[in-house]
Design an enzyme around this catalytic site. Structure first.
Site, PDB file in Angstrom:
ATOM      1  CE1 TYR A 160       5.327  38.816  -5.177  1.00  0.00           C
ATOM      2  CE2 TYR A 160       7.001  37.530  -6.323  1.00  0.00           C
ATOM      3  CZ  TYR A 160       5.955  38.425  -6.341  1.00  0.00           C
ATOM      4  OH  TYR A 160       5.513  38.918  -7.552  1.00  0.00           O
ATOM      5  CB  THR A 196       3.568  49.088  -9.930  1.00  0.00           C
ATOM      6  OG1 THR A 196       4.119  47.978  -9.206  1.00  0.00           O
ATOM      7  CG2 THR A 196       2.990  48.616 -11.256  1.00  0.00           C
TER       8      THR A 196
END
Length: 333
Positions: A160, A196
């Site tokens: 990431y 989220t």
């Protein structure tokens, strides 16, 4: 000659990838309230249809296109569909992002590979498809959703980090290439931790429940920042104090920032509940999509993460003072 200006009463023509949940869904719904023409893209068509229905109810037109951004053929087909459906593209929001949490050597290489393909190559595929449309019409805004991960590396999320650092470099280089096209904009958005389901949906190779430390941003706030770029594009938008502080700390001492992050994660995972390891949504779309918020701002989760964060910040501050004293001692010799 194609006009480089858009009449103020014309609906915006907007493409959003990663529109099936989270920030992408919230952005779609905010644009819908402005009566925009929308083309919504993701791997989960059923979730996209749910989002499109909400957007139409808010006053927008919405078209759904199943798209895997790691496939350049899919992104070209998406651009073709947008151009034929809407007659052009005013704003393209490249919002796809997946993650894998786990030590580098404990995470399968094919998972690292797909994270980078989604978060970096996917955005490059988006731009390669969108920019010819914008250059042909003489204007347009391309928005890259990055994150604070573009400023500071995250232990336990090596792929990431690599993808987000790469995405920031890609955007900067692309802006430089487009300097002779002042009405074609490349914009980056760097939010802090956002409420989220992205963390819960991602791959998990630590076998521990994953959450975010406070403060956790409201995804609607991030979406509003993206929508503002349609009217006032700018190269860099940082959302939230966490992203600003992280950027500053990394600029001062990347090594110290990395150590503090590692201490925080070690402490958090020691306390977190055990859960099964999985590839999450890295290779297959999430089934529980079409949801904006992830429930990370609940009082219980904020308190638990905050306790760990506070202890790590204290450790980081102590280490920072020691580093500053050592540097001062060296400077006076």
């Amino acid at each position: 000659m194609t006009s480089t200006t858009r009449a103020s009463d014309e609906p915006l023509r907007v493409v959003i990838t990663g529109a099936s949940s989270g920030i992408g869904q919230a952005t779609a719904e905010l644009f819908a309230r402005r009566g925009a023409h929308l083309v919504l893209a993701a791997r989960n068509v059923e979730a996209l249809e749910d989002v499109a229905t909400r957007c139409r109810s808010a006053g927008a037109t919405a078209t759904v296109v199943r798209t895997d951004v790691t496939d350049s053929g899919d992104t070209r087909a998406l651009a073709d569909a947008a151009a034929s459906t809407m007659g052009g593209v005013d704003v393209w929001i490249s919002n796809v992002g997946v993650g894998a949490i786990g030590r580098y050597l404990d995470t399968p290489m094919e998972t690292h590979d797909h994270v980078v393909r989604s978060n970096l190559i996917g955005h490059m595929n988006d731009a390669h498809a969108a920019l010819p449309v914008m250059l042909a019409q003489g204007r347009g805004t391309f928005v890259n959703m990055i994150s604070l991960g573009g400023f500071a590396a995250a232990p336990y999320a090596v792929a990431y980090s690599a993808s987000k650092f790469g995405l920031r470099g890609f955007s900067e280089a692309l802006r430089a290439e487009l300097v002779d096209h002042p009405d074609v904009h490349v914009c980056d958005v760097y939010p802090g931790f956002v409420d989220t389901a992205g963390l819960l949906h991602g791959a998990n190779f630590v076998g521990r429940r994953i959450s975010s430390p406070p403060p956790v941003l409201d995804p609607w706030r991030v979406a509003a920042a993206i929508v503002r770029l349609a009217d006032r594009p700018k190269p860099t938008t940082i959302v939230g104090s966490t992203a600003r502080v992280t950027r500053l700390l990394h600029a001062i001492s990347p090594a110290l920032t990395g150590r503090v992050m590692s201490r925080f994660l070690d402490a958090y995972f020691d306390r977190a509940d055990r859960v099964p390891m999985s590839h999450g949504n890295v290779f297959e779309p999430s089934l529980d999509a079409a949801v904006v918020e992830g429930g990370l701002r609940s009082p219980r989760k904020r308190a638990a993460a905050g306790l760990v964060a506070a202890s790590v910040v204290a450790s980081g501050a102590t280490a920072g003072l020691r580093l500053a004293k050592r540097r001062g001692a060296v400077a006076t010799r």
